[in-house]
Design an enzyme around this catalytic site. Sequence first.
Site, short mmCIF file in Angstrom:
data_model
loop_
_atom_site.label_atom_id
_atom_site.label_comp_id
_atom_site.label_asym_id
_atom_site.label_seq_id
_atom_site.Cartn_x
_atom_site.Cartn_y
_atom_site.Cartn_z
N SER A 101 0.85 -1.19 0.00
CA SER A 101 0.00 0.00 0.00
C SER A 101 0.89 1.25 0.00
CB SER A 101 -0.97 -0.03 1.19
OG SER A 101 -1.95 0.97 1.05
N ASP A 113 -8.88 -4.82 -6.19
CA ASP A 113 -8.52 -3.73 -5.29
C ASP A 113 -9.38 -2.50 -5.57
OD1 ASP A 113 -7.26 -1.87 -3.64
OD2 ASP A 113 -5.26 -2.65 -4.06
N HIS A 171 -7.68 -5.01 -1.57
CA HIS A 171 -6.41 -4.32 -1.35
C HIS A 171 -5.38 -5.17 -0.61
CE1 HIS A 171 -3.71 -1.02 -1.11
NE2 HIS A 171 -3.84 -0.82 0.18
#
Length: 690
Positions: free
Chosen positions: A560, A635, A667
Amino acid sequence: MEEATLGIRGKLAPQNIKQTAWIPGSNAFTQLAGNTGNEVLLSTSVPQMKSDTLIRLQDINQALFNREPLKAMPALQWIDGNSFYFSIANTFYTGQRANGKWQYNKWRVVPEQAENMQVDKGSQQIAFTTANNLQLIDNKGQLHAVTNDNNKNIVNGQSVHRNEFGIDGGIFFSPKGNFLAYYRMDQSMVNDYPVVDWASTPAVANLIKYPMAGGTSHQVTLGVYNPITRQTVFIKTGEPKDQYLTCVTWSPDEQYIYIALLSRNQNHLALNQYDARTGALVKTLLEESSDKYVEPQHPLHFLSGKEFIWWSQRDGFMHLYRYNTDGKLLNRVTQGDWLVNDIVATNTAKKELTLTATKESPLEKHIYSVNWESGKMKRIDNAAGYHTPEVNEDGTLIIDRYQAGNTPRNIDLIDARKNWRKNIVTATDPLAAYQRPKIENVTLKADDGTALYGKLIYPVNFDPAKKYPVIVYLYNGSHVQLITNSFPASGNLWYEYMAQHGYIVFSMDGRGSSNRGLKFEQATHRQLGTAEMEDQLKGVAYLKSLPFVDADRMGVHGWSFGGFMTTSLMLRHPGVFKVAVAGGPVIDWSMYEIMYTERYMDSPQDNPKGYADNNLLTKTQNLKGKLLMIHGAQDDVVVWQQSVKFVKACVDNGVQLDYFIYPGHPHNVQGKDRVHLMQKITDYFDEYLK
């Protein structure tokens, strides 16, 4: 690998007690005991520590589930000292005690497609959403269609603003349950974005609304529904329509609703009071401004009908301020170069709040009581580490779960009135039989002199005469802190797995990360990735200074924001790291969501240089070494297109890249597939770094 990936939450989890809760109106708490299929809920009185069987799973099964008995005690939610409810799928059940005996009944059934279910214990009503509409089952069992919007792009009763600003839901019962407030989000003006389901043949494009930085945002209002009249009033929050509505709070008397209005550019906030019956603005109680951003994260905490606690970072740290409902600041409750994490109880008689804070160390969380008039503060716990309290109604009795680097889990009972405490669990170390590495705390200095906290994990069977490869694991984004005094001391069993296989592992929280105050966090403003890399390179310099580190075999990994940092380091500081694995990375901030991005970067229109400097699509030609990029195919946070465009940029520039996707995962890759993910990452480092 399975143990390293899933173990600390599974079979390697430290001993615990389950279903702990304070029984309302008593000095007793519950805990689960017994074997599967024969579980019982015990009630333990404090300070006598006398335990009795309170509820038996067998009795619940006999009364309600004779044909298909439950295998485990459901999660019970106390309504009062003599009643509770629980839910199984879409059906709610109650237990009520009369004359010392429990009676169990089916209570309510909600539609199978119901989501966002919220029970108001006092009025015994249930609100929930189906698709984009809000429904209510009142205390007579009657179903109310609170909204009936045919346009699927108008969403009622759900979280808004993509869960920023402390928002985690869209349903707000009034204190006595006489009214139901809810978010209404019109996102018809926001661009559609396809999240493709590849499991179907042909593939199906599920369209979501994803507002990207600098683009058109959704518009939110707040409705107030009256179950008696079945009428809705909308709060007159006014213009501009793309402002953010946060900190929604009912007044104790249900006459007013308080809403913090945050400007689209997030540098101005106004806390407004509205008439709940007409929707009219009554007054603005306070305003806050910043040349960078204001970030509200908490609703008002009422102390009485006329006084409340307001959370603010106005002095650089998150602290508590006491106001009256005329908007007058009565006093600061807490202050110092540390921050308050949470308010966990209110003792009205003593005018005290029970809270958790970082007062002892930014790496720890402790429990305190504070007088809201004098500000006098007292620490309640007495052990180093990270404390998570469960507190009774008035804050006098506390179940204190805590851990530290070498303390897997202790649970203490605390009587805050009598300064009495008793340990009820001292967990044995579930990792005692494993070959574990040496872990060393490290403190470095940023360019501005700020302390940076990190951890160095040595290879097992460490030989100082050898040189070892290093993996740097990082995140370094807002609202995340990797380095804490908690168990295990390494922070992650995968780090220890890698140490068992001959790696040094290093991790550090640079500027921009959580629990260090605004100056630390805002050092990255308008240039996400720049100051953070400077800090991480301080870590690299420290590693290179160690005689047992092989500076030619350094790897980096993050997910991320950490994936963005990993990729940034490989492209903006090529040659530092030989190997990298970047998961779910932001590549171009103009493609990330409005709420987060414009807080830290302003808009692309206002900060074109900041966006350009940190746009990784324009830097692929700089790549040296090996980079594996990984993305979840579903995602909806960092959309897959981010890394797909990166692949295209690599192809356009003749740059080789390794790439892997996880179909079916959003995600983060969770569940059993996470073992596959961590093996994939490990194999990559083994092949190119070891």
